[in-house]
Design an enzyme around this catalytic site. Structure first.
Site, PDB file in Angstrom:
ATOM      1  N   HIS A  70       0.828  -1.206   0.000  1.00  0.00           N
ATOM      2  CA  HIS A  70       0.000   0.000   0.000  1.00  0.00           C
ATOM      3  C   HIS A  70       0.861   1.253   0.000  1.00  0.00           C
ATOM      4  O   HIS A  70       0.540   2.256  -0.651  1.00  0.00           O
ATOM      5  CB  HIS A  70      -0.914  -0.028   1.227  1.00  0.00           C
ATOM      6  CG  HIS A  70      -1.727   1.204   1.414  1.00  0.00           C
ATOM      7  ND1 HIS A  70      -1.533   2.070   2.464  1.00  0.00           N
ATOM      8  CD2 HIS A  70      -2.736   1.733   0.665  1.00  0.00           C
ATOM      9  CE1 HIS A  70      -2.382   3.073   2.371  1.00  0.00           C
ATOM     10  NE2 HIS A  70      -3.124   2.896   1.296  1.00  0.00           N
ATOM     11  N   GLU A  73       1.968   1.875  -3.462  1.00  0.00           N
ATOM     12  CA  GLU A  73       0.854   2.423  -4.249  1.00  0.00           C
ATOM     13  C   GLU A  73       0.818   3.947  -4.131  1.00  0.00           C
ATOM     14  O   GLU A  73       0.662   4.659  -5.121  1.00  0.00           O
ATOM     15  CB  GLU A  73      -0.467   1.821  -3.769  1.00  0.00           C
ATOM     16  CG  GLU A  73      -1.698   2.414  -4.433  1.00  0.00           C
ATOM     17  CD  GLU A  73      -2.891   2.449  -3.512  1.00  0.00           C
ATOM     18  OE1 GLU A  73      -3.533   3.518  -3.396  1.00  0.00           O
ATOM     19  OE2 GLU A  73      -3.200   1.405  -2.900  1.00  0.00           O
ATOM     20  N   GLU A 150      -3.503   7.834   7.601  1.00  0.00           N
ATOM     21  CA  GLU A 150      -4.623   7.063   7.050  1.00  0.00           C
ATOM     22  C   GLU A 150      -5.002   5.928   8.001  1.00  0.00           C
ATOM     23  O   GLU A 150      -6.187   5.664   8.236  1.00  0.00           O
ATOM     24  CB  GLU A 150      -4.249   6.509   5.679  1.00  0.00           C
ATOM     25  CG  GLU A 150      -5.366   5.747   4.988  1.00  0.00           C
ATOM     26  CD  GLU A 150      -4.981   5.274   3.603  1.00  0.00           C
ATOM     27  OE1 GLU A 150      -5.623   4.321   3.110  1.00  0.00           O
ATOM     28  OE2 GLU A 150      -4.043   5.842   3.002  1.00  0.00           O
TER      29      GLU A 150
END
Length: 446
Positions: A70, A73, A150
């Site tokens: 992630h 990404e 996040e």
């Protein structure tokens, strides 16, 4: 189970697949460097979705580096040799489109939805960042803070998300599906430039990717552009085989209690280890899919009728099955008790309702109604280029084939009530289950 990751033999040559029964017009081929390409035509609107799916997700991360898939990404939206940081998305927006990316256990995908005449521009930019990203230490520090924030927002501040992490960790004794996709916080804090680059250099290669283009496109034109932009990228000759640690036999029921003062609504959740859809062998998964629909897929499902309307024991019930998965997945049940009903009472009522469902057998009228709804939903789904691309990309990165994707609706229609009950008896076994109670600190357990 571990499966061969190549697409079906139909991907070896350019073969338009105009399937019977209203299925999508699919063309597939493989570039010389091993990159698989899937083109799904829909000429009703001048729109195209361009997606690159990598067969690399969080379950493919090195041990101790959870969250790196992630993290990478995010980093792919930084600069390349030819694009400044942020220029990729700004260019998509300037051309009237939108773009994003997402990471799951089994894949990472990047997409742009634009006017059909902008496809070449999308390929040029996406192929550029397949091998040419340029990262600085400042990029690492900045983006690491972003993913940590996040996690704070989506997980640390959400007791349901924290509870879900604990459920998965308890369900999987040995498999990486027990590690959260976003990563464990203490490992995310240690992610460095070399972690991201190592994952990138290993997995981001054309022979580990699937290009899925859906919408108003000509397959021959897509092939020409794909050869021009992706075909010149060398394959990774040292791409590792996708071998994962597998689950040992699960022969002990597990239970957990998660308490948090922020819990607004306590509930009971149970997960069972369950088989996924396998290439050429999707019948049992189809039975489990329909079992989830019958037990808890709607307001008229069996659990809802029994526990919410008849017995007034629950305000919500649900059953969930994640059928597309490279390795064994889960079948989940959830009950939110009504006011004055304890978690133990809710769990006991859930168990009794499931036992009654298995003993009574499937109501054929309900099964036929669900099948009709599924057929209608599958027809409407053809109007969504995003949904079409996701359906093929998720399946192919999880070991399924084009034929499996297109056969799935008919396999669902052929499932019988007896097959559904047999699947329930086989999968809903206590020894392969985890039962969790999400509670407030002051909640009583009885």
């Amino acid at each position: 189970m571990v499966r061969a990751l190549a697409l079906s033999a139909a991907l070896i040559a350019t073969t338009p697949a105009f399937a019977e029964g209203g299925k999508e017009a699919v063309t597939t081929f493989t570039l010389d460097n091993g990159m698989d390409v899937v083109v799904v035509e829909d000429h009703r609107a001048p729109v195209v979705q361009h997606m690159v799916w990598y067969r690399a997700g969080s379950a493919d991360e090195p041990i101790g580096s959870s969250g790196v898939a992630h993290f990478l990404e995010h980093l792919l939206f930084k600069g390349t040799d030819t694009l400044a940081p942020g220029e990729f998305s700004a260019t998509v927006a300037a051309n009237g489109g939108n773009d994003n990316a997402f990471t799951s256990y089994d894949y990472t995908a990047y997409f742009q939805r634009v006017a059909a005449d902008r496809l070449e521009l999308m390929m040029r930019m996406e192929s550029d960042r397949m091998r040419n990203i340029r990262l600085s230490e400042e990029d690492i520090v900045t983006e690491r803070d972003v993913i940590l924030e996040e996690r704070n927002q989506r997980t640390e501040n959400n007791p349901r998300a924290l509870f879900g992490e604990q459920m998965s960790a308890a369900q999987y004794l040995n498999h990486r599906y027990g590690v959260p996709i976003i990563g464990w916080k203490h490992e995310m804090e240690e992610l460095e430039l070399e972690d991201a680059l190592s994952f990138y250099q290993t997995h981001y290669a054309p022979n580990n990717a699937i290009l899925v283009v859906t919408g108003d496109v000509d397959p021959a034109e897509v092939r020409t552009l794909a050869d021009q932009y992706y075909g010149v990228i060398p394959a990774n000759a040292e791409l590792p085989e996708r071998i994962r640690s597998q689950e040992p036999p699960q022969n002990s029921e597990r239970r957990l209690t998660f308490k948090d003062p922020r819990v607004a609504q306590p509930y009971v959740q149970r997960s069972y280890l369950a088989p996924e859809r396998d290439p050429g062998d999707q019948e049992k998964a189809a039975a489990l899919f329909l079992l989830a629909e019958l037990l808890g897929g709607s307001t008229t499902s069996y659990l809802n009728e029994k526990l919410q309307f008849d017995q007034k024991m629950a305000v919500y019930t649900g059953a969930f099955y994640r059928d597309v998965s490279l390795d064994d997945t889960t079948f989940d049940l959830l009950v939110v008790p009504a006011e004055g009903v304890s978690l133990q009472e809710a769990e006991d009522a859930m168990d009794q309702a499931v036992a009654d469902f298995i003993a009574e057998g499937v109501d054929e009228d309900n099964l036929n109604r669900i099948k009709m709804q599924l057929r209608a939903a599958q027809t409407y789904a053809r109007d969504n280029v995003d949904g079409i691309g996701n359906r093929y990309g998720r399946a192919l990165t999880s070991g399924l084939t084009i034929q499996d994707v297109q056969a799935w609706p008919d396999i669902l229609q052929a499932v019988t009530g007896d097959e559904i009950i047999a699947a329930a008896r086989d999968v809903l076994q206590p020894e392969a289950s985890v039962t969790g109670w999400l509670m407030r600190d002051d909640e009583v357990t009885q």
